[in-house]
Write a protein that holds these residues in place. Structure first.
Motif, PDB file in Angstrom:
ATOM      1  N   VAL A 119      -0.436  -7.068   8.810  1.00  0.00           N
ATOM      2  CA  VAL A 119      -0.337  -7.735   7.509  1.00  0.00           C
ATOM      3  C   VAL A 119      -0.035  -6.717   6.416  1.00  0.00           C
ATOM      4  O   VAL A 119       0.857  -6.912   5.582  1.00  0.00           O
ATOM      5  CB  VAL A 119      -1.632  -8.506   7.191  1.00  0.00           C
ATOM      6  N   LEU A 120      -0.757  -5.607   6.407  1.00  0.00           N
ATOM      7  CA  LEU A 120      -0.534  -4.578   5.388  1.00  0.00           C
ATOM      8  C   LEU A 120       0.849  -3.948   5.532  1.00  0.00           C
ATOM      9  O   LEU A 120       1.514  -3.654   4.535  1.00  0.00           O
ATOM     10  CB  LEU A 120      -1.627  -3.501   5.480  1.00  0.00           C
ATOM     11  N   GLY A 121       1.295  -3.755   6.760  1.00  0.00           N
ATOM     12  CA  GLY A 121       2.644  -3.229   6.967  1.00  0.00           C
ATOM     13  C   GLY A 121       3.704  -4.170   6.439  1.00  0.00           C
ATOM     14  O   GLY A 121       4.674  -3.751   5.798  1.00  0.00           O
ATOM     15  N   ALA A 122       3.519  -5.472   6.687  1.00  0.00           N
ATOM     16  CA  ALA A 122       4.465  -6.459   6.177  1.00  0.00           C
ATOM     17  C   ALA A 122       4.448  -6.494   4.652  1.00  0.00           C
ATOM     18  O   ALA A 122       5.503  -6.538   4.002  1.00  0.00           O
ATOM     19  CB  ALA A 122       4.124  -7.844   6.741  1.00  0.00           C
ATOM     20  N   LEU A 123       3.259  -6.455   4.049  1.00  0.00           N
ATOM     21  CA  LEU A 123       3.166  -6.483   2.591  1.00  0.00           C
ATOM     22  C   LEU A 123       3.764  -5.226   1.966  1.00  0.00           C
ATOM     23  O   LEU A 123       4.334  -5.276   0.873  1.00  0.00           O
ATOM     24  CB  LEU A 123       1.709  -6.657   2.152  1.00  0.00           C
ATOM     25  N   THR A 124       3.638  -4.087   2.657  1.00  0.00           N
ATOM     26  CA  THR A 124       4.262  -2.857   2.154  1.00  0.00           C
ATOM     27  C   THR A 124       5.769  -3.028   2.041  1.00  0.00           C
ATOM     28  O   THR A 124       6.379  -2.676   1.027  1.00  0.00           O
ATOM     29  CB  THR A 124       3.941  -1.672   3.077  1.00  0.00           C
ATOM     30  N   ASN A 125       6.376  -3.601   3.073  1.00  0.00           N
ATOM     31  CA  ASN A 125       7.820  -3.833   3.044  1.00  0.00           C
ATOM     32  C   ASN A 125       8.201  -4.902   2.022  1.00  0.00           C
ATOM     33  O   ASN A 125       9.157  -4.751   1.260  1.00  0.00           O
ATOM     34  CB  ASN A 125       8.307  -4.249   4.428  1.00  0.00           C
ATOM     35  N   LEU A 126       7.456  -5.993   2.010  1.00  0.00           N
ATOM     36  CA  LEU A 126       7.776  -7.097   1.106  1.00  0.00           C
ATOM     37  C   LEU A 126       7.629  -6.683  -0.357  1.00  0.00           C
ATOM     38  O   LEU A 126       8.344  -7.190  -1.225  1.00  0.00           O
ATOM     39  CB  LEU A 126       6.865  -8.290   1.409  1.00  0.00           C
ATOM     40  N   ALA A 127       6.712  -5.754  -0.632  1.00  0.00           N
ATOM     41  CA  ALA A 127       6.458  -5.331  -2.013  1.00  0.00           C
ATOM     42  C   ALA A 127       7.505  -4.357  -2.538  1.00  0.00           C
ATOM     43  O   ALA A 127       7.360  -3.831  -3.648  1.00  0.00           O
ATOM     44  CB  ALA A 127       5.063  -4.706  -2.126  1.00  0.00           C
ATOM     45  N   LEU A 128       8.567  -4.137  -1.793  1.00  0.00           N
ATOM     46  CA  LEU A 128       9.718  -3.409  -2.325  1.00  0.00           C
ATOM     47  C   LEU A 128      10.594  -4.328  -3.174  1.00  0.00           C
ATOM     48  O   LEU A 128      11.576  -3.893  -3.758  1.00  0.00           O
ATOM     49  CB  LEU A 128      10.542  -2.810  -1.181  1.00  0.00           C
ATOM     50  N   ASN A 129      10.234  -5.597  -3.232  1.00  0.00           N
ATOM     51  CA  ASN A 129      10.984  -6.639  -3.929  1.00  0.00           C
ATOM     52  C   ASN A 129      10.146  -7.128  -5.112  1.00  0.00           C
ATOM     53  O   ASN A 129       8.981  -7.481  -4.952  1.00  0.00           O
ATOM     54  CB  ASN A 129      11.259  -7.757  -2.917  1.00  0.00           C
ATOM     55  N   ASP A 153     -11.794   2.078   8.871  1.00  0.00           N
ATOM     56  CA  ASP A 153     -10.670   2.427   9.735  1.00  0.00           C
ATOM     57  C   ASP A 153      -9.646   3.207   8.923  1.00  0.00           C
ATOM     58  O   ASP A 153      -9.107   2.696   7.935  1.00  0.00           O
ATOM     59  CB  ASP A 153     -10.031   1.158  10.314  1.00  0.00           C
ATOM     60  N   ASP A 154      -9.364   4.421   9.333  1.00  0.00           N
ATOM     61  CA  ASP A 154      -8.492   5.308   8.560  1.00  0.00           C
ATOM     62  C   ASP A 154      -7.094   4.722   8.387  1.00  0.00           C
ATOM     63  O   ASP A 154      -6.502   4.802   7.305  1.00  0.00           O
ATOM     64  CB  ASP A 154      -8.413   6.669   9.248  1.00  0.00           C
ATOM     65  N   ASP A 155      -6.563   4.109   9.444  1.00  0.00           N
ATOM     66  CA  ASP A 155      -5.211   3.566   9.368  1.00  0.00           C
ATOM     67  C   ASP A 155      -5.142   2.379   8.411  1.00  0.00           C
ATOM     68  O   ASP A 155      -4.168   2.234   7.654  1.00  0.00           O
ATOM     69  CB  ASP A 155      -4.725   3.143  10.763  1.00  0.00           C
ATOM     70  N   VAL A 156      -6.156   1.513   8.432  1.00  0.00           N
ATOM     71  CA  VAL A 156      -6.189   0.377   7.513  1.00  0.00           C
ATOM     72  C   VAL A 156      -6.266   0.868   6.075  1.00  0.00           C
ATOM     73  O   VAL A 156      -5.571   0.363   5.183  1.00  0.00           O
ATOM     74  CB  VAL A 156      -7.377  -0.554   7.842  1.00  0.00           C
ATOM     75  N   SER A 157      -7.102   1.881   5.837  1.00  0.00           N
ATOM     76  CA  SER A 157      -7.224   2.442   4.493  1.00  0.00           C
ATOM     77  C   SER A 157      -5.886   2.996   4.003  1.00  0.00           C
ATOM     78  O   SER A 157      -5.451   2.719   2.875  1.00  0.00           O
ATOM     79  CB  SER A 157      -8.292   3.534   4.472  1.00  0.00           C
ATOM     80  N   LYS A 158      -5.205   3.760   4.857  1.00  0.00           N
ATOM     81  CA  LYS A 158      -3.926   4.348   4.460  1.00  0.00           C
ATOM     82  C   LYS A 158      -2.875   3.274   4.185  1.00  0.00           C
ATOM     83  O   LYS A 158      -2.107   3.376   3.218  1.00  0.00           O
ATOM     84  CB  LYS A 158      -3.436   5.308   5.557  1.00  0.00           C
ATOM     85  N   LYS A 159      -2.841   2.239   5.015  1.00  0.00           N
ATOM     86  CA  LYS A 159      -1.856   1.173   4.811  1.00  0.00           C
ATOM     87  C   LYS A 159      -2.113   0.418   3.514  1.00  0.00           C
ATOM     88  O   LYS A 159      -1.183   0.017   2.812  1.00  0.00           O
ATOM     89  CB  LYS A 159      -1.865   0.209   5.997  1.00  0.00           C
ATOM     90  N   SER A 160      -3.387   0.212   3.176  1.00  0.00           N
ATOM     91  CA  SER A 160      -3.688  -0.495   1.934  1.00  0.00           C
ATOM     92  C   SER A 160      -3.242   0.317   0.723  1.00  0.00           C
ATOM     93  O   SER A 160      -2.770  -0.240  -0.278  1.00  0.00           O
ATOM     94  CB  SER A 160      -5.183  -0.811   1.853  1.00  0.00           C
ATOM     95  N   ILE A 161      -3.350   1.639   0.810  1.00  0.00           N
ATOM     96  CA  ILE A 161      -2.879   2.501  -0.279  1.00  0.00           C
ATOM     97  C   ILE A 161      -1.361   2.379  -0.424  1.00  0.00           C
ATOM     98  O   ILE A 161      -0.831   2.322  -1.540  1.00  0.00           O
ATOM     99  CB  ILE A 161      -3.284   3.967  -0.027  1.00  0.00           C
TER     100      ILE A 161
END
Length: 253
Positions: A119-129, A153-161
């Protein structure tokens, strides 16, 4: 500056998917055979469009066919598909128009690590718009993303940033992120004076600095950064860090 690292690839939205096996068809076929479910759903997801993936984000639809564990797998697969589709700006618009942003935001509260990451990965991409940035804010999702910065979870934290970094590309979101406590939380991730940044923390600090640089474009955030002693932290990284990337990110702030 924006974060473009959520997915490296190039998928185009398949507009001819109506003639192909839909993901929900695959669910109906494979629900009675859990042993083959994961392979089958992966193949089905890889061959279908954003619209097919979006049907899996509906608890009502998936709940008719699967047990709880399989529903989680469906949601994870759907979010992963949208993440990969949304590397293209036309697809980012298509996902939003199909209520995909709304579906993803609803999954932010999932307790499943893999669902959260996709979900966070998708939102990262979508938020380029810009339109998607507005929609995420209007869906009141920013506080949820800010809260995930504290994930154990370190990966979840990094993705949210990374999501906050991209969301902060417009002024209204810079305000919303500050009001949700995001500026203060990102500054807390920066080391104190003379602290050595462990190697495993450098990516997190680099992303935090990228987000802070975007947030600092708003005058009220500049005040918030100063009042939270953020300037001294940023200057310390600029002067003492051994990492060229961290020094560059600090300079951008």
């Amino acid at each position: 500056q924006l974060c473009h690292g959520a997915f490296a690839g190039s998928w185009k939205l398949n507009r001819a998917s109506a003639a192909r096996l839909t993901v929900m068809d695959a669910v109906e076929r494979l629900a009675e055979s859990p042993a083959t479910f994961e392979i089958g759903i992966a193949n089905a997801v890889s061959e279908n469009s954003a619209a097919s993936a979006l049907t899996l984000l509906s608890p009502k639809r998936s709940g008719r066919h699967t047990q709880q564990a399989l529903k989680q797998l469906l949601k994870q697969s759907a979010a992963n598909t949208l993440k990969q589709l949304s590397v293209d700006d036309e697809n980012r618009n298509a996902v939003r128009n199909a209520d995909g942003v709304k579906g993803l935001v609803a999954l932010l509260a999932s307790s499943e690590r893999d669902v959260q990451l996709n979900v966070l990965g998708a939102l990262t991409n979508l938020a380029l718009n810009d339109a998607n940035r507005v929609e995420v804010r209007e869906l009141k999702a920013i506080p949820g993303v800010v809260a995930l910065v504290d994930s154990p979870d370190d990966d979840v934290s990094k993705k949210s940033i990374e999501v906050l970094w991209n969301l902060s590309g417009i002024d209204e979101n810079r305000v919303a992120i500050r009001e949700a406590g995001g500026v203060a939380k990102l500054l807390q991730l920066l080391p104190e004076a003379n602290d050595i940044i462990p190697e495993q923390w450098q990516n997190r600090v680099a992303s935090a600095l990228g987000a802070i640089a975007n947030l600092a474009l708003h005058p009220d955030n500049q005040v918030a950064i100063r009042e939270s002693d953020g300037l001294s932290k940023i200057v310390c990284i600029l002067q003492t860090s051994n990492s060229p990337r961290l020094r560059e990110r600090a300079a951008n702030c």
